[in-house]
Write an enzyme that holds these catalytic residues in place. Sequence first.
Site, PDB file in Angstrom:
ATOM      1  N   GLY A  59       7.599  39.977  51.182  1.00 56.07           N
ATOM      2  CA  GLY A  59       8.332  39.469  50.551  1.00 56.07           C
ATOM      3  C   GLY A  59       9.526  38.022  50.750  1.00 56.07           C
ATOM      4  N   GLU A  60      10.950  38.633  51.278  1.00 56.53           N
ATOM      5  CA  GLU A  60      10.979  37.299  51.663  1.00 56.53           C
ATOM      6  C   GLU A  60      11.819  38.204  53.152  1.00 56.53           C
ATOM      7  OE1 GLU A  60      10.645  34.055  51.646  1.00 56.53           O
ATOM      8  OE2 GLU A  60      12.470  34.276  53.363  1.00 56.53           O
ATOM      9  N   SER A  61      11.353  37.685  53.812  1.00 53.28           N
ATOM     10  CA  SER A  61      12.068  38.605  55.288  1.00 53.28           C
ATOM     11  C   SER A  61      13.577  38.044  55.348  1.00 53.28           C
ATOM     12  CB  SER A  61      11.658  38.002  56.432  1.00 53.28           C
ATOM     13  OG  SER A  61      11.181  37.007  57.086  1.00 53.28           O
ATOM     14  N   CYS A  91       3.102  41.292  55.561  1.00 55.41           N
ATOM     15  CA  CYS A  91       3.858  39.811  55.687  1.00 55.41           C
ATOM     16  C   CYS A  91       5.104  39.767  56.382  1.00 55.41           C
ATOM     17  CB  CYS A  91       3.464  38.998  54.418  1.00 55.41           C
ATOM     18  SG  CYS A  91       4.015  37.324  54.110  1.00 55.41           S
ATOM     19  N   ARG A 120       7.718  32.324  60.426  1.00 54.45           N
ATOM     20  CA  ARG A 120       7.602  31.928  59.406  1.00 54.45           C
ATOM     21  C   ARG A 120       6.802  30.761  58.731  1.00 54.45           C
ATOM     22  NH1 ARG A 120      12.661  31.111  57.513  1.00 54.45           N
ATOM     23  NH2 ARG A 120      11.708  32.787  55.508  1.00 54.45           N
ATOM     24  N   ILE A 149      -0.223  34.372  51.422  1.00 55.46           N
ATOM     25  CA  ILE A 149       1.035  33.863  50.696  1.00 55.46           C
ATOM     26  C   ILE A 149       2.187  33.800  51.209  1.00 55.46           C
ATOM     27  CG2 ILE A 149       2.612  33.943  48.961  1.00 55.46           C
ATOM     28  CD1 ILE A 149       0.755  36.851  47.450  1.00 55.46           C
ATOM     29  N   HIS A 186      -1.539  40.289  52.605  1.00 56.75           N
ATOM     30  CA  HIS A 186      -1.398  41.569  51.800  1.00 56.75           C
ATOM     31  C   HIS A 186      -2.583  42.008  51.308  1.00 56.75           C
ATOM     32  CE1 HIS A 186       2.916  40.047  50.802  1.00 56.75           C
ATOM     33  NE2 HIS A 186       2.370  38.734  50.930  1.00 56.75           N
ATOM     34  N   GLU A 188      -2.342  45.643  50.160  1.00 62.22           N
ATOM     35  CA  GLU A 188      -2.014  45.981  48.243  1.00 62.22           C
ATOM     36  C   GLU A 188      -1.437  44.686  47.023  1.00 62.22           C
ATOM     37  OE1 GLU A 188       0.303  44.789  50.739  1.00 62.22           O
ATOM     38  OE2 GLU A 188       1.851  43.272  50.015  1.00 62.22           O
TER      39      GLU A 188
END
Length: 207
Positions: A59-61, A91, A120, A149, A186, A188
């Site tokens: 996602g977005e850390s 990620c 990042r 990604i 990822h 998943e």
Amino acid sequence: MAGSGSPSLSNGTPLVGVLALQGDFREHLALLHSLGADAIAVRRPEDLARVQGLVIPGGESSVMDKLSRLFGMAEPLREAVASGLPMFGTCAGLIMLADTVRDAIEGQQTLGGFDIAVRRNAFGSQTASFEVDLDIPELGESPVHAVFIRAPVVESTGDGVTVLSALDDGRIVAVQQGNLLGTAFHPEITGETRFHEYFLESVRARS
Ligand code: GLN
């Protein structure tokens, strides 16, 4: 305690959680369920207290960091890492677990626990999605198809960290340290199940 208490205690199947503050937690939950695991979304400290292992999704850390502090999850999560709860970060999830994050936004914090430094958006923030096959001997002979990604890379590792996989140019993209597992990519979203199975094994070994 047959027939009562948590399912994780009554039938030997551990209950695992997926941190569901932000990111692709649904994909992780679906994959864990497809493997027959008992898995729940973790949003509150009460949820975290129930699980024997935790996935932190992509996602977005920086957003995940803010939400975890806003919802009172950051400290319980740090305590869970310190207590040895098995965790698997993909990620942004890997960034959340890293002791050191480079190119963080101003004020961004991590949970820490993983003795690594990550950068990042290490492949550039816009154009940097790509797919590659990785050899990961711990997971068997056939390569892991990895989707990156806006991914981080692991730039340094402490003594207790095992490098599970690196790109051809040597950049580290999968690591393990005790009960902590992390990938810059990822698994998943590609139909790859071996990382989650590997994670579930470490949960079972501990519970
Ligand atoms: N660039 C994102 C971050 O810094 C991670 C991207 C991802 O999880 N796919 O958190």
